[in-house]
Every structure is written in C-alpha cells, then in structure tokens.
Design an enzyme around this catalytic site. Sequence first.
Site, short mmCIF file in Angstrom:
data_model
loop_
_atom_site.label_atom_id
_atom_site.label_comp_id
_atom_site.label_asym_id
_atom_site.label_seq_id
_atom_site.Cartn_x
_atom_site.Cartn_y
_atom_site.Cartn_z
N LYS A 2 38.82 41.36 42.71
CA LYS A 2 37.78 41.68 41.72
C LYS A 2 38.10 42.97 40.96
O LYS A 2 37.25 43.78 40.67
CB LYS A 2 36.43 41.80 42.42
CG LYS A 2 36.04 40.52 43.15
CD LYS A 2 34.60 40.50 43.54
CE LYS A 2 34.19 39.27 44.30
NZ LYS A 2 34.69 38.01 43.82
N CYS A 3 39.36 43.11 40.61
CA CYS A 3 39.87 44.31 39.96
C CYS A 3 40.29 43.96 38.53
O CYS A 3 40.68 42.83 38.25
CB CYS A 3 41.07 44.82 40.76
SG CYS A 3 41.93 46.23 40.06
N GLY A 4 40.24 44.93 37.64
CA GLY A 4 40.74 44.71 36.28
C GLY A 4 42.21 44.36 36.26
O GLY A 4 42.70 43.76 35.30
#
Length: 158
Positions: free
Chosen positions: A34-36
């Site tokens: 759930k990271c950029g």
Amino acid sequence: MSVYGYTAVTTANQEVPLDMYTGKVLVIANTASKCGLTPQYGELQKLYDRYKDQGLVVLAFPCNQFGGQEPGTSGEAEEFCQINYGVNFPVFAKVEVNGENTHPLFQYLKEQEPGAGETSDIQWNFTKFVIDRDGQVVQRFEPKQSPEEMTELIEKLL
C-alpha cells in the site's frame, strides 16, 4: 560471510536456507502493498522475467515498518503481488528491517552497504540490494531508484 549464511521464512511458514540460491544473482528488497512505490513490484517482475533464465532471482520481503503500508498477513501480501503485478518470484514472510527485531539478513545487508545517509537504517519501502553469484552485496539502491536503474549492474553480474 555472505547472504548464503542466512535463512528466510516463506509465507507458508517454512524456513528456507538462502544457500539454495548459490550461484544466482539476487535482488533482495523490502516491499509493501500500500505504498506509492508499490508499482515497483511490476518493474521487479519485468527484470525477473528478462533475466531469470540467465540466473537472476528477486526476493521480496514485505515489511510494515513504514507508514503501516503492509498491514495484512504475509500470505495476503504475497497474494496481492501475484494478483496485481503477476509476481512469480519468491515473496517471503513479513520482516522488520530496522530496530531491535531486524531480520538478521537485513542487518547483514545494511552492514555491507550502509547507504548514503547518517545511519545505515533502511529509509522506506523498496530499498533494493543487488547480490553477486558469490552471495556478496554489490550495491544498495534506495527506494526512489527504479528497478530499471539496476539493469546495467545486473547484466554485468550475470
């Protein structure tokens, strides 16, 4: 010493000796779903697809230490990678990469390639370490460096 002296736990909770990768060029990364930077899973898969027949293996280690961006179970992290990015390289159980409970492999990686900051700590998700066929750490790539930036080094090591 080399990375071959360490073990890792699979998402099925089985301990795997990393010496099973002896003779391979490795990319070891701490990852998050759930990271950029999560699209780097796709870029890592492209590298793996391009060079696996020449001896490249990518090893992903999900980590929830940066912004809580890997909140689920290890199995959920692996499933996410497979469904969203077609990942078919090994995804291991979640680890910690900094602090008291740092996985021994990541402690070793940071000692060998401390990075450019004031501390050897991993700064964020998708820090990548390139390992040669002898299990030695060759270079550390910081999170915002694209996996594509590793291509020249990987080709040289293969």
